[in-house]
Design a protein around this motif. Sequence first.
Motif, short mmCIF file in Angstrom:
data_model
loop_
_atom_site.label_atom_id
_atom_site.label_comp_id
_atom_site.label_asym_id
_atom_site.label_seq_id
_atom_site.Cartn_x
_atom_site.Cartn_y
_atom_site.Cartn_z
N SER A 105 -13.59 -18.41 25.35
CA SER A 105 -13.60 -16.44 25.37
C SER A 105 -12.66 -16.14 26.07
O SER A 105 -12.96 -16.70 27.44
N ASP A 106 -11.23 -15.86 26.12
CA ASP A 106 -10.82 -14.95 27.08
C ASP A 106 -10.88 -13.39 25.88
O ASP A 106 -10.37 -12.89 25.99
N LEU A 107 -11.72 -12.52 27.56
CA LEU A 107 -11.47 -11.15 26.84
C LEU A 107 -10.66 -10.02 27.38
O LEU A 107 -9.77 -10.40 28.01
N GLN A 108 -10.39 -9.83 25.96
CA GLN A 108 -9.01 -8.99 26.13
C GLN A 108 -9.16 -7.31 25.77
O GLN A 108 -10.30 -7.19 24.90
N PRO A 109 -8.24 -6.64 26.22
CA PRO A 109 -8.89 -5.25 25.71
C PRO A 109 -9.09 -4.85 23.97
O PRO A 109 -9.76 -4.01 23.56
N SER A 110 -8.06 -6.40 23.65
CA SER A 110 -8.04 -5.79 22.15
C SER A 110 -9.45 -6.44 21.16
O SER A 110 -9.03 -6.45 20.11
N GLY A 111 -9.75 -7.03 21.88
CA GLY A 111 -11.08 -7.95 21.48
C GLY A 111 -10.76 -9.19 22.34
O GLY A 111 -9.62 -9.95 22.33
N ALA A 112 -11.76 -10.29 21.59
CA ALA A 112 -11.84 -11.31 22.58
C ALA A 112 -10.68 -12.09 21.96
O ALA A 112 -11.14 -12.11 20.94
N ILE A 113 -10.38 -13.26 22.71
CA ILE A 113 -9.46 -14.08 21.59
C ILE A 113 -11.11 -16.12 21.90
O ILE A 113 -10.69 -16.07 22.54
N TYR A 114 -10.61 -16.50 21.51
CA TYR A 114 -11.63 -17.30 21.30
C TYR A 114 -10.62 -19.16 21.37
O TYR A 114 -10.21 -19.40 20.11
N THR A 115 -11.04 -20.27 21.66
CA THR A 115 -10.37 -21.23 22.15
C THR A 115 -11.48 -21.89 21.73
O THR A 115 -12.52 -22.25 23.15
N LYS A 116 -11.51 -23.42 20.99
CA LYS A 116 -11.93 -24.45 21.02
C LYS A 116 -11.84 -25.49 21.97
O LYS A 116 -10.72 -25.72 22.23
N ARG A 117 -13.12 -25.33 22.75
CA ARG A 117 -12.71 -26.93 23.56
C ARG A 117 -13.27 -28.06 23.12
O ARG A 117 -12.32 -29.00 23.56
N ALA A 118 -13.73 -27.73 22.16
CA ALA A 118 -14.96 -29.22 21.76
C ALA A 118 -15.72 -29.00 20.61
O ALA A 118 -15.87 -27.90 20.26
N VAL A 119 -15.60 -29.79 19.71
CA VAL A 119 -15.94 -30.26 18.45
C VAL A 119 -17.23 -30.95 18.07
O VAL A 119 -17.01 -31.68 18.60
N TYR A 120 -18.35 -30.95 17.60
CA TYR A 120 -19.25 -31.71 17.78
C TYR A 120 -19.56 -32.22 16.28
O TYR A 120 -20.12 -31.20 16.04
N ASP A 121 -19.93 -33.45 15.42
CA ASP A 121 -20.28 -34.03 14.42
C ASP A 121 -22.02 -33.74 14.64
O ASP A 121 -22.00 -34.31 15.62
N LEU A 122 -22.25 -33.42 13.29
CA LEU A 122 -23.76 -33.36 13.39
C LEU A 122 -24.03 -34.41 12.68
O LEU A 122 -23.66 -35.19 11.86
N ASN A 123 -25.04 -34.98 12.50
CA ASN A 123 -25.53 -36.10 11.67
C ASN A 123 -25.10 -35.67 10.31
O ASN A 123 -26.18 -35.07 9.77
N SER A 124 -24.81 -36.67 9.69
CA SER A 124 -24.79 -36.51 7.44
C SER A 124 -25.09 -37.23 7.19
O SER A 124 -25.52 -38.10 7.59
#
Length: 181
Positions: A162-181
């Motif tokens: 999360s990058d906090l900016q005066p106009s609102g936080a900007i979120y960037t994905k660092r990693a995505v993890y799969d759940l067991n299906s």
Amino acid sequence: MPRLFVAIDLPEETKDQLLSLREDDLPPGRWPQRAALHLTLHFIGDVPEAVARAYQRMLEGVNAPAFDLRVQGVGQFPINDRPRVIWAGVQNTGPLRALHEAVGGALEREGFRRERRRFHPHITLMRFRKPLRRGPASRWLSAHIDFHAEPFRVEQFVLYESDLQPSGAIYTKRAVYDLNS
Ligand code: ATP
Ligand code: MG
């Protein structure tokens, strides 16, 4: 230092349903951008890059099943005072708690200290710099207490930066993890 949190992303249809709530009058507050709507599992906060990498790696070991998530109802924080935040509720089912536990446990093994507060899953809809007055807040909340979105399947969770900016936080994905299906 990266500011991190772990969250569940919402399908576009769920966001549509959440955003339709804003068509109703509420005193002016800050609606998150569509892209910023999410369900936080754990807020980590600012950590050195090396710690961020260790967390990121440790989360690969999380072993939890995919599950259905239900968004329903609305509420406020703080619960017994003039609200600063208005949210949509999420059913706190067994598999959601299991995922919350598994993520918390994995982070703890790398030294993370988790919150002692009970997990209260929610999706933040509005923030108010100045707390809302009780009247308009409770009118809006009771008008939408029956809100519910279509259930959806959660198959992944995300480590966000999360990058906090005066106009609102900007979120960037660092990693995505799969759940067991
Ligand atoms: P802003 O702080 O600018 O309003 P934001 O709250 O969306 O933006 P962050 O503060 O980086 O951005 O928070 C990221 C996520 O973690 C959000 O879901 C937020 O509600 C949650 N969060 C932030 N701080 C805490 C905290 N102290 N405890 C629990 N959850 C938190
Ligand atoms: Mg914040």
